[in-house]
Design an enzyme around this catalytic site. Structure first.
Site, PDB file in Angstrom:
ATOM      1  N   ASN A   9      34.919  41.251  30.411  1.00 42.82           N
ATOM      2  CA  ASN A   9      34.405  42.193  31.523  1.00 42.82           C
ATOM      3  C   ASN A   9      35.250  43.498  31.759  1.00 42.82           C
ATOM      4  OD1 ASN A   9      33.223  43.567  33.527  1.00 42.82           O
ATOM      5  ND2 ASN A   9      33.569  41.926  35.256  1.00 42.82           N
ATOM      6  N   LYS A  11      34.885  45.985  33.273  1.00 46.53           N
ATOM      7  CA  LYS A  11      34.670  46.737  34.814  1.00 46.53           C
ATOM      8  C   LYS A  11      34.492  48.160  34.659  1.00 46.53           C
ATOM      9  CE  LYS A  11      37.174  42.761  36.643  1.00 46.53           C
ATOM     10  NZ  LYS A  11      37.400  42.271  37.895  1.00 46.53           N
ATOM     11  N   HIS A  95      28.229  39.505  39.696  1.00 51.50           N
ATOM     12  CA  HIS A  95      29.889  39.520  39.965  1.00 51.50           C
ATOM     13  C   HIS A  95      30.071  39.595  41.395  1.00 51.50           C
ATOM     14  CE1 HIS A  95      33.817  40.422  39.288  1.00 51.50           C
ATOM     15  NE2 HIS A  95      33.723  40.018  38.127  1.00 51.50           N
ATOM     16  N   GLU A  97      32.312  41.219  42.745  1.00 50.24           N
ATOM     17  CA  GLU A  97      32.452  42.688  43.272  1.00 50.24           C
ATOM     18  C   GLU A  97      31.350  43.355  43.579  1.00 50.24           C
ATOM     19  OE1 GLU A  97      34.851  43.619  39.711  1.00 50.24           O
ATOM     20  OE2 GLU A  97      36.490  42.618  40.322  1.00 50.24           O
ATOM     21  N   GLU A 167      33.633  32.132  38.943  1.00 50.64           N
ATOM     22  CA  GLU A 167      34.895  32.633  39.362  1.00 50.64           C
ATOM     23  C   GLU A 167      35.080  32.636  40.691  1.00 50.64           C
ATOM     24  OE1 GLU A 167      34.963  35.852  36.224  1.00 50.64           O
ATOM     25  OE2 GLU A 167      33.338  36.588  37.577  1.00 50.64           O
ATOM     26  N   GLY A 173      41.483  38.907  39.434  1.00 49.85           N
ATOM     27  CA  GLY A 173      42.432  39.965  39.285  1.00 49.85           C
ATOM     28  C   GLY A 173      43.457  40.031  40.376  1.00 49.85           C
ATOM     29  N   SER A 212      41.619  35.493  36.410  1.00 45.76           N
ATOM     30  CA  SER A 212      43.154  35.454  35.907  1.00 45.76           C
ATOM     31  C   SER A 212      43.503  34.670  34.583  1.00 45.76           C
ATOM     32  CB  SER A 212      44.176  35.508  37.137  1.00 45.76           C
ATOM     33  OG  SER A 212      44.002  36.289  38.050  1.00 45.76           O
TER      34      SER A 212
HETATM   35  C1  PEP Z   1      36.181  39.144  36.336  1.00 38.90           C
HETATM   36  O1  PEP Z   1      36.172  40.316  36.658  1.00 38.90           O
HETATM   37  O2  PEP Z   1      35.212  38.615  35.957  1.00 38.90           O
HETATM   38  C2  PEP Z   1      37.484  38.389  36.132  1.00 38.90           C
HETATM   39  C3  PEP Z   1      37.610  37.372  35.747  1.00 38.90           C
HETATM   40  O3  PEP Z   1      38.725  39.162  36.275  1.00 38.90           O
HETATM   41  P1  PEP Z   1      40.249  38.859  35.656  1.00 38.90           P
HETATM   42  O4  PEP Z   1      40.431  38.208  34.535  1.00 38.90           O
HETATM   43  O5  PEP Z   1      40.866  40.193  35.764  1.00 38.90           O
HETATM   44  O6  PEP Z   1      40.809  37.991  37.198  1.00 38.90           O
END
Ligand code: PEP
Length: 251
Positions: A9, A11, A95, A97, A167, A173, A212
């Site tokens: 992703n 973003k 997601h 966000e 997630e 992040g 992460s």
């Molecule tokens: C995501 O935004 O779906 C995600 C898992 O981000 P990150 O790997 O940067 O934590």
């Protein structure tokens, strides 16, 4: 037997120059053939990523799609049928966000989920708890509620052609990763919840972990029985790191 999937992703990252570089890097990767690989670029770059990855075993998806599947008067939105026309195969739905920063609620997300499937896209439904919810012992309850929002409206068969990404918001992040056991526990609970309705669907649906993930922690996470791959944010912006994560998911 579920095929492992690793998806990136991107973003709201990238310029024309950095995207061109990333495409080159992705094209140069030697990928295991037992892992499905996908990337989700910003909508602006979807067309060029699809063209740039032509012939490579990497699917392209969108980070979002409109609540309607067809074309129409909906300024600023892109519909799932337009994404299919462009060559997309998947779309992220829900997601964290978008849930937390943009305030997307289950009703909107369900419309997006249904529109995606109606157009032939595979929705990747993202679910997960915040840090406060985890600390309050509400993780399984939150995830169950987010999943039930879809099941209650469309039935369990909605997950025949869908992917679920667990997630935990506190791991996205932040550099904090759920331990393999923490992630496995939630994945197992998700699969058990689905199995209460239909065990065949539950056994077939792919459950990705996101939060992460890096090359350094991918092998341990992906070795858990109910973790079928990962949704990768930051680390997917570096082709070599992303490639190492994909290889960690292969056998
Ligand atoms: C995501 O935004 O779906 C995600 C898992 O981000 P990150 O790997 O940067 O934590």
């Amino acid at each position: 037997m579920r095929r492992t999937m690793v998806a990136g992703n991107w973003k709201m990252h990238g310029t024309r120059a950095s995207v061109a570089e990333l495409i080159d890097g992705l094209r140069g990767l030697v990928l295991p053939n037992d892992v499905d690989v996908a990337v989700f670029p910003p909508q602006l770059f979807i067309d060029r990523v699809i063209k740039g990855l032509q012939g490579a075993p990497i699917s392209v998806g969108a980070q979002d799609a409109a609540v309607e599947s067809g074309q129409g008067a909906l300024t600023g939105e892109i519909s799932s049928s337009q994404l299919v026309d462009a060559g997309c195969k998947l779309v992220l739905v829900g997601h964290s966000e978008r849930r937390l920063i943009l305030g997307e609620q289950d009703e909107t997300l369900n419309r997006k989920f249904a529109a995606a499937q109606a157009s032939g896209l595979t929705p990747v439904l993202c679910i997960g708890e915040t840090l406060e919810q985890r600390e309050a012992g509400q993780t399984l309850e939150v995830v169950e509620r987010q999943l039930n929002a879809v099941i209650d409206e469309f039935g369990i068969d909605a997950f025949v052609n869908a992917v679920i990404a667990y997630e935990p918001v506190w791991a996205i992040g932040t550099g904090l990763t759920a331990s393999p056991q923490q992630a496995q526990d939630v994945h197992a609970a998700i699969r058990a919840q689905l199995a209460q309705k239909n065990s065949e669907v539950a056994q077939g649906v792919r459950l990705l972990y996101g939060g992460s993930v890096k090359a350094a922690n991918a092998v341990e996470l992906f070795s858990m029985p109910d973790i079928d791959g990962g949704l990768i944010g930051g680390a997917s912006l570096n082709a070599d790191e992303f490639g190492a994560i994909i290889r960690a998911a292969g056998n």
